[in-house]
Every structure is written in C-alpha cells, then in structure tokens.
Design a protein around this motif. Structure first.
Motif, mmCIF file in Angstrom:
data_model
loop_
_atom_site.group_PDB
_atom_site.id
_atom_site.type_symbol
_atom_site.label_atom_id
_atom_site.label_comp_id
_atom_site.label_asym_id
_atom_site.label_seq_id
_atom_site.Cartn_x
_atom_site.Cartn_y
_atom_site.Cartn_z
ATOM 1 N N ARG A 4 0.838 -1.209 0.000
ATOM 2 C CA ARG A 4 0.000 0.000 0.000
ATOM 3 C C ARG A 4 0.869 1.253 0.000
ATOM 4 N NH1 ARG A 4 -2.971 -1.200 4.088
ATOM 5 N NH2 ARG A 4 -4.609 -2.157 2.854
ATOM 6 N N THR A 5 1.902 1.232 0.816
ATOM 7 C CA THR A 5 2.797 2.390 0.917
ATOM 8 C C THR A 5 3.466 2.663 -0.435
ATOM 9 O OG1 THR A 5 3.236 1.683 3.163
ATOM 10 C CG2 THR A 5 4.719 3.339 2.251
ATOM 11 N N VAL A 6 3.973 1.592 -1.031
ATOM 12 C CA VAL A 6 4.682 1.767 -2.305
ATOM 13 C C VAL A 6 3.705 2.221 -3.396
ATOM 14 C CG1 VAL A 6 5.978 0.602 -4.128
ATOM 15 C CG2 VAL A 6 6.466 0.088 -1.724
ATOM 16 N N LEU A 7 2.549 1.589 -3.420
ATOM 17 C CA LEU A 7 1.596 1.904 -4.491
ATOM 18 C C LEU A 7 1.091 3.348 -4.366
ATOM 19 C CD1 LEU A 7 0.575 0.284 -6.878
ATOM 20 C CD2 LEU A 7 -1.516 -0.182 -5.598
ATOM 21 N N SER A 8 0.948 3.782 -3.154
ATOM 22 C CA SER A 8 0.515 5.150 -2.945
ATOM 23 C C SER A 8 1.594 6.115 -3.454
ATOM 24 C CB SER A 8 0.238 5.358 -1.453
ATOM 25 O OG SER A 8 0.149 6.719 -1.174
ATOM 26 N N GLU A 9 2.835 5.738 -3.247
ATOM 27 C CA GLU A 9 3.934 6.566 -3.759
ATOM 28 C C GLU A 9 3.919 6.574 -5.292
ATOM 29 O OE1 GLU A 9 7.704 5.748 -1.858
ATOM 30 O OE2 GLU A 9 8.769 6.844 -3.443
ATOM 31 N N VAL A 10 3.607 5.407 -5.874
ATOM 32 C CA VAL A 10 3.514 5.330 -7.336
ATOM 33 C C VAL A 10 2.422 6.281 -7.829
ATOM 34 C CG1 VAL A 10 2.894 3.861 -9.300
ATOM 35 C CG2 VAL A 10 4.371 2.956 -7.503
ATOM 36 N N ALA A 11 1.269 6.235 -7.154
ATOM 37 C CA ALA A 11 0.153 7.089 -7.566
ATOM 38 C C ALA A 11 0.561 8.554 -7.510
ATOM 39 C CB ALA A 11 -1.061 6.828 -6.686
ATOM 40 N N GLU A 12 1.311 8.875 -6.473
ATOM 41 C CA GLU A 12 1.748 10.257 -6.321
ATOM 42 C C GLU A 12 2.723 10.643 -7.432
ATOM 43 O OE1 GLU A 12 2.110 10.946 -2.081
ATOM 44 O OE2 GLU A 12 3.664 12.425 -2.608
ATOM 45 N N ARG A 13 3.663 9.732 -7.690
ATOM 46 C CA ARG A 13 4.636 10.011 -8.760
ATOM 47 C C ARG A 13 3.937 10.185 -10.108
ATOM 48 N NH1 ARG A 13 10.197 8.664 -7.715
ATOM 49 N NH2 ARG A 13 10.486 9.421 -9.820
ATOM 50 N N MET A 14 2.909 9.367 -10.340
ATOM 51 C CA MET A 14 2.215 9.392 -11.633
ATOM 52 C C MET A 14 1.392 10.663 -11.846
ATOM 53 S SD MET A 14 3.215 6.884 -13.393
ATOM 54 C CE MET A 14 2.025 6.697 -14.702
#
Ligand SMILES: *Cc1c(COP(=O)(O)O)cnc(C)c1O
Length: 450
Positions: free
Chosen positions: A38-48
């Motif tokens: 969840r933490t990583v995916l949320s960071e991905v969403a933010e980066r995107m």
C-alpha cells in the motif's frame, strides 16, 4: 471521480472465472504484505500525478490516446497468467487470440491472405517490413517522403540499406514527380507510403504510387501506424478515401493498435500480404517449440518474448468493438475527424490565425498570424504555454520553409523553418468538447501580446 473505475468490478468477477480453469491443482498461496505494498503503491500514484492529463479531452496535444477500459481489464486479467506469445508452450490461448485479432486487422484492409503478428510498436513493425523488403530486393534502395516517420531512415541505417527521402508537396504528401524522377534514375526496391503522417496526418498518394508500381515494379510498404484504422471511417475526403481503398494492393502494412486502436503501449502490428515471406524468419529454437506442431508465433516474428497480454487486450477490444464500417469503433474515428474539421473551420474563419494544412484525418496544424516566420514561431510558443497554464494542452511542430512557402505566400521567411501549433484530436470526446477547447484558444489569443 475523474478516472474511470466503474469497470474494475468486472476484473474481480473475471478473475474468479479464470481461476475455475485451474481448480484441479493443489492449493497454494502467494505471500504478500498488503501494508508494505500500500505504501509503495501510494507513492507510485503520487509520482504518476506528474503527467499531462492524457485521458482528458483538454489534452489535445501529442498522439496519445487512452486505452479502452476493456483493453485495460483484459490486459490486467491476463497478467495473472502472464503468457508469452513467443511459443505455444508459453501462451496457447493468447497466441490463438493474437492470430485471430491480427487476422481481423488484415481483413479490415481487404486482404484475403496474410502473415503477421503483433510487436512492440510501429517502429518494430516497420523494422520487420524494411528487413523483409531487403530480403526480397537485396541491394536496392528504400525511399519514403521527407514527412515519413523519422525512424525509417534510422532503421535503414540499422539494416544497412540505402535510404533516400522524397520531397513533399504543399499538403505534406509525397511528391509524385519527385518519386517518378527517382524511379527513373535509380534502383528503388521499396517505396514506403505513409498513410497518415505523424506531424500532419497527410496521406501519401497511394493510388498513384500503385500505378507507378505497375510500371516500375517496386515493393510497397505502407506505414499506417497512426492512420490505418481510418479506413473504417465514413467521413474521409474523396481523394483520401481513394488512397485508403488501395491498401488492399500493397505488400505490407504497419499499424499501431496502441495509437488509434485503443490499446495500452507495446502493441504494434505488421502484416505481409504474401505468407511465404515467413520463410525469411525461419530459425530453429532448440528449447521452445515443443508442445505443438501448429505455428508458433515466434517462428514468424523477429522478437522472441512478446506480451501475450497485448494480444488478449486487443482481442477483447475487437470483440467488443469489431473492426467494421459503420460500427461503434468506426464511429469513434468519425468523431475524431469531425472534431478536427470543426476546429479547423474555426481557425480558417479567424483572422488571428493561419491554417497550415487542411486536416485529412484528425490532426490539425495552424499558427498565430504574423508577418515573419520567426514571429509566428514566437507566438506559437506563447499560445502553447499560455493554453497549458489554462489546462488546455496543445503540441508544437516545426515545418520547413520549403513545405509551407507555397501556402503562406505573404510570409517573410527570415528563418528557414517555422514553429506551429498542432493538435491530435484522437479522442472521440473531442467532438463534444470542441467549443470549450476553442473557447480557451480564443481566450488565450486575447491575452497574448501580438
Ligand atoms: C508513431 C508512428 C511510428 C512509430 O511507432 P511507435 O509505435 O512509436 O514505435 C511510425 N510511423 C508513423 C507514421 C507513426 O505515426
């Protein structure tokens, strides 16, 4: 929500259906830590978030089009299997789906025979076509117009083939006189006709190129990476239609399902009319072709591993939206084309702007009116930047004096090129949004310093 998520529920349901096929296996689980993920995916969403809003109708810039939700879902669904369409050993179902989907594309062009497959994109598709051209006509040169995709020259470098560019007329189409002069003078093995150039959407005069072929006997490869699907459209101009109708006669076609075919990136397609070119691909693989005597796609493609997911997504999309005239998919293309025509009419009627090329498909090129090429370029950049700050994303494109001088006779060419504005109106939604898009352009034009 601005992003489409309604369809996600179907993925969950389809995964259940997929699982039924493997119920005979002993159970096992994949160990994952949801919290870490969840933490990583949320960071991905933010980066995107650091992207232009390609999916929104206010993105009217480069050649980018969101995949259809069915393509997205089918692609994701297949990732639980992650098939590899190199050999049937790695992807039986997805290889069959690829053969069917590619067959439908060949049929769309009116072909009764073909050999072909999916690949990474238009560049890879063209590479294979130029390579086969060289196999068929060793030692002869390949020509394409100066507006052809830049990769043709580069691919010829890779393949060690002599390449020459044919000048264009004022519609950014291959100049037939220049082509014929070249044919008289030199051994031309293959003419690459671009059916829908990337910059302007211009369509090379294929009908006349086919007539020249009967006289001079070269091969014809059509680069329809961007424009190919428009063969289904109802709204093409008479002359443009005439050229599309000759696609049945050519030797090979490259088309990008990841451009107008509603697919995620990584989906190009190359088809050859003559199935016997398959022999040039012949190789033996000591480890892959075992589970079947049927054709493994790896035996007729240059790449080894290829995403079965791309084939699954394309198959599903064509199932939902068949490649037929008058169908829903064809209607989408007509919307794009109408959007381009409407936008262009506004440009033509507005004394502040200079039309560059009449749109043949759904790309428009235009510029703010000024006396000098350098000033036009500055103003184009200003409109581009100002529009972006108001959330309307256009693109910039540079043309040579050579190609525009005849159309823009009142312009002083204080430099040999000019920067213009360009929009690929590739989303069917663009048609409904044209007035709002034009509203922003009008607003921006009032604010810049002419
Ligand atoms: C986009 C394009 C290509 C290159 O295709 P990729 O999928 O980007 O590799 C080649 N030719 C034309 C006409 C194109 O529009």
């Amino acid at each position: 929500m601005l992003l489409e998520v309604k369809s996600l529920i179907l993925l969950r349901q389809a995964l259940g259906r997929l699982e039924e096929g493997f119920k005979h296996l002993p159970g096992w689980t994949v160990d994952i830590d949801l919290n870490d993920m969840r933490t990583v995916l949320s960071e991905v969403a933010e980066r995107m978030q650091d992207n232009f809003p390609y999916q929104h109708p206010f993105y009217a810039g480069q050649m980018l089009k969101p995949p259809h939700p069915i393509a997205r879902l089918a692609y994701m669904l297949s990732l639980w299997i992650n098939p590899n369409n190199h050999a049937l050993d790695g992807g039986r179902a997805s290889s069959a789906m690829e053969k069917e989907a590619v067959g439908e594309i060949a049929k769309m062009f009116g072909w009764e025979t073909h050999v072909g497959h999916l690949c990474g994109g238009g560049t890879m598709a063209n590479l294979e076509a130029l390579w086969i051209s060289r196999c068929r006509r060793p030692g002869s040169k390949i020509v394409a117009s100066t507006q052809a995709h830049y990769t043709h020259q580069r691919l010829c470098d890779v393949l060690n083939i002599f390449f020459e560019a044919i000048p264009c007329d004022r519609h950014a189409r291959m100049d037939l006189n220049a082509l014929e002069a070249m044919l008289k003078e030199d051994e031309v093995g293959t003419v690459v006709a671009t059916i829908g150039t990337t910059a302007t959407g211009s369509v090379d005069p294929l009908a006349e190129i086919c007539a020249l072929q009967r006289e001079y006997g070269f091969r014809i490869h059509v680069d329809a990476a961007y424009g190919g699907y428009f063969t289904l459209a109802d709204s093409l101009g008479v002359d443009t239609r005439r050229h599309f109708d000759c696609l049945a006669e050519v030797d090979s076609i490259a088309i990008d399902p990841h451009k107008h075919g509603l697919q995620p990136y990584g989906c190009g397609c190359i088809i050859f009319k003559d199935p016997s070119v398959g022999m040039f691909y012949k190789h033996s693989s000591p480890y892959t072709y075992f589970t079947s005597d049927e054709l493994h796609l790896g035996e007729i493609s240059l790449e080894c591993s290829r995403a079965g997911a791309s084939a699954v997504a394309l198959w599903a999309t064509q199932k939902l939206l068949p490649l037929v005239k008058k169908g829903t998919f064809a209607g989408y293309l007509d919307c794009c084309r109408q959007a381009a025509l409407r936008f262009f009419r506004n440009i033509e009627a507005d004394p502040r702007f200079l039309p560059a090329f009449s749109p043949e498909l759904d790309i428009i090129c235009w510029a703010p009116r000024a006396n000098r090429a350098s000033r036009i370029s500055e103003l184009s950049t200003q409109v581009f930047e100002k529009a972006a700050s108001e959330n309307l994303h256009l693109a910039l494109v540079t043309f040579s004096e050579e190609i525009l001088a005849q159309s823009w006779q009142d312009i002083t060419w204080d430099q040999d090129h000019v920067t213009c504005l360009r929009s690929c109106l590739m989303k069917p939604e663009h048609l409904d949004w044209i007035d709002r898009i034009w509203g922003v352009v009008d607003d921006v034009a009032k604010k810049i310093n002419w």
